[in-house]
Motif scaffolding. Structure first.
Motif, PDB file in Angstrom:
ATOM      1  N   UNK A  88       0.820  -1.225   0.000  1.00 50.51           N
ATOM      2  CA  UNK A  88       0.000   0.000   0.000  1.00 50.51           C
ATOM      3  C   UNK A  88       0.849   1.269   0.000  1.00 50.51           C
ATOM      4  N   UNK A  89       0.299   2.289  -0.609  1.00 47.92           N
ATOM      5  CA  UNK A  89       0.941   3.597  -0.678  1.00 47.92           C
ATOM      6  C   UNK A  89       1.337   4.041   0.727  1.00 47.92           C
ATOM      7  N   UNK A  90       2.562   4.557   0.854  1.00 42.91           N
ATOM      8  CA  UNK A  90       3.101   5.107   2.099  1.00 42.91           C
ATOM      9  C   UNK A  90       3.364   4.039   3.167  1.00 42.91           C
ATOM     10  N   UNK A  91       3.297   2.765   2.794  1.00 43.91           N
ATOM     11  CA  UNK A  91       3.619   1.696   3.736  1.00 43.91           C
ATOM     12  C   UNK A  91       4.864   0.970   3.253  1.00 43.91           C
ATOM     13  N   UNK A  92       5.391   0.098   4.083  1.00 46.91           N
ATOM     14  CA  UNK A  92       6.610  -0.617   3.737  1.00 46.91           C
ATOM     15  C   UNK A  92       6.443  -2.118   3.968  1.00 46.91           C
ATOM     16  N   UNK A  93       7.334  -2.873   3.391  1.00 41.75           N
ATOM     17  CA  UNK A  93       7.414  -4.324   3.566  1.00 41.75           C
ATOM     18  C   UNK A  93       8.882  -4.713   3.512  1.00 41.75           C
ATOM     19  N   UNK A  94       9.177  -5.938   3.912  1.00 39.91           N
ATOM     20  CA  UNK A  94      10.553  -6.428   3.861  1.00 39.91           C
ATOM     21  C   UNK A  94      10.668  -7.508   2.793  1.00 39.91           C
ATOM     22  N   UNK A  95      11.913  -7.854   2.465  1.00 43.97           N
ATOM     23  CA  UNK A  95      12.133  -8.966   1.537  1.00 43.97           C
ATOM     24  C   UNK A  95      11.464 -10.220   2.090  1.00 43.97           C
ATOM     25  N   UNK A  96      11.546 -10.405   3.406  1.00 49.86           N
ATOM     26  CA  UNK A  96      10.918 -11.569   4.051  1.00 49.86           C
ATOM     27  C   UNK A  96       9.405 -11.548   3.826  1.00 49.86           C
ATOM     28  N   UNK A  97       8.774 -10.366   3.991  1.00 53.40           N
ATOM     29  CA  UNK A  97       7.324 -10.264   3.753  1.00 53.40           C
ATOM     30  C   UNK A  97       6.975 -10.698   2.337  1.00 53.40           C
ATOM     31  N   UNK A  98       7.764 -10.239   1.364  1.00 52.68           N
ATOM     32  CA  UNK A  98       7.490 -10.592  -0.040  1.00 52.68           C
ATOM     33  C   UNK A  98       7.701 -12.086  -0.258  1.00 52.68           C
ATOM     34  N   UNK A 148      13.631   9.995   1.171  1.00 49.63           N
ATOM     35  CA  UNK A 148      12.811  11.122   0.721  1.00 49.63           C
ATOM     36  C   UNK A 148      11.465  10.629   0.200  1.00 49.63           C
ATOM     37  N   UNK A 149      11.472   9.589  -0.647  1.00 49.16           N
ATOM     38  CA  UNK A 149      10.231   9.055  -1.228  1.00 49.16           C
ATOM     39  C   UNK A 149       9.292   8.531  -0.140  1.00 49.16           C
ATOM     40  N   UNK A 150       9.833   7.802   0.819  1.00 49.77           N
ATOM     41  CA  UNK A 150       8.995   7.275   1.907  1.00 49.77           C
ATOM     42  C   UNK A 150       8.385   8.414   2.725  1.00 49.77           C
ATOM     43  N   UNK A 151       9.188   9.424   3.048  1.00 44.27           N
ATOM     44  CA  UNK A 151       8.668  10.581   3.794  1.00 44.27           C
ATOM     45  C   UNK A 151       7.626  11.343   2.980  1.00 44.27           C
ATOM     46  N   UNK A 152       7.877  11.496   1.688  1.00 46.25           N
ATOM     47  CA  UNK A 152       6.943  12.179   0.782  1.00 46.25           C
ATOM     48  C   UNK A 152       5.590  11.462   0.782  1.00 46.25           C
ATOM     49  N   UNK A 153       5.610  10.145   0.663  1.00 46.02           N
ATOM     50  CA  UNK A 153       4.358   9.390   0.632  1.00 46.02           C
ATOM     51  C   UNK A 153       3.636   9.466   1.976  1.00 46.02           C
ATOM     52  N   UNK A 154       4.371   9.438   3.067  1.00 45.07           N
ATOM     53  CA  UNK A 154       3.737   9.540   4.400  1.00 45.07           C
ATOM     54  C   UNK A 154       3.051  10.890   4.553  1.00 45.07           C
ATOM     55  N   UNK A 155       3.684  11.943   4.056  1.00 42.09           N
ATOM     56  CA  UNK A 155       3.074  13.293   4.140  1.00 42.09           C
ATOM     57  C   UNK A 155       1.818  13.374   3.291  1.00 42.09           C
ATOM     58  N   UNK A 156       1.825  12.662   2.149  1.00 42.29           N
ATOM     59  CA  UNK A 156       0.677  12.711   1.220  1.00 42.29           C
ATOM     60  C   UNK A 156      -0.523  11.920   1.740  1.00 42.29           C
ATOM     61  N   UNK A 157      -0.251  10.916   2.569  1.00 38.29           N
ATOM     62  CA  UNK A 157      -1.305   9.983   2.980  1.00 38.29           C
ATOM     63  C   UNK A 157      -2.443  10.684   3.650  1.00 38.29           C
TER      64      UNK A 157
END
Length: 157
Positions: A88-98, A148-157
């Motif tokens: 999901x937009x502005x969220x994260x996952x790990x290689x393990x999650x994938x 920067x991209x992760x922070x940008x998406x968090x601000x947009x959420x």
């Protein structure tokens, strides 16, 4: 062989080179150079659409991309890239999650390798992959861009 077209986009975090054909986008990558001033007499609509949608993303006006794209790779790479688009937009996952979502927990390293071969930055959001411990992990565009991209998406959420 389809003719290849290029178009540069000046993002707030550097130049992004867009490469595509008349039909679809094939690469969206950060490049460490100034924007190309080379004039092309013709730029296909799909490249202009990609450019405009990236601009909207960086202005905080877009979270979903709608232009056609393709990326060549193995079946495993294609599967990993498809999983990345589910983060999901502005969220994260790990290689393990994938790897777990692919029902192959032992494939963590292979997932990382496929992630590193992604040529569609931002659209296939490999910047949303972080370490299992929450740390930022490698990113072809540089860790500072990833942050920067992760922070940008968090601000947009």
């Amino acid at each position: 062989m389809n003719k290849e077209f290029k178009l540069d986009y000046q993002s707030p975090i550097g130049v992004i080179e867009i490469i595509g054909s008349e039909e679809c986008i094939q690469s969206i990558m950060f490049v460490d150079r100034d924007i190309s001033m080379e004039h092309q007499p013709y730029v296909p609509k799909v490249l202009r659409d990609c450019y405009n949608q990236l601009d909207e993303y960086f202005k905080g006006e877009r979270q979903i991309f709608t232009f056609p794209y393709e990326q060549k790779g193995t079946l495993f790479q294609q599967t990993v890239w498809a999983e990345l688009t589910k983060i999901p937009f502005a969220e994260t996952a790990s290689y393990r999650n994938i790897a777990c979502s692919l029902q192959n927990e032992k494939a963590i390293r292979a997932v990382g390798n496929a992630n590193g071969k992604n040529k569609l930055s931002i659209i296939i959001p490999c910047h949303r992959i972080i370490g299992s411990n929450g740390s930022l992990t490698g990113y072809a565009g540089g860790l500072w861009r990833k942050e920067w991209l992760l922070n940008h998406e968090r601000k947009m959420r």
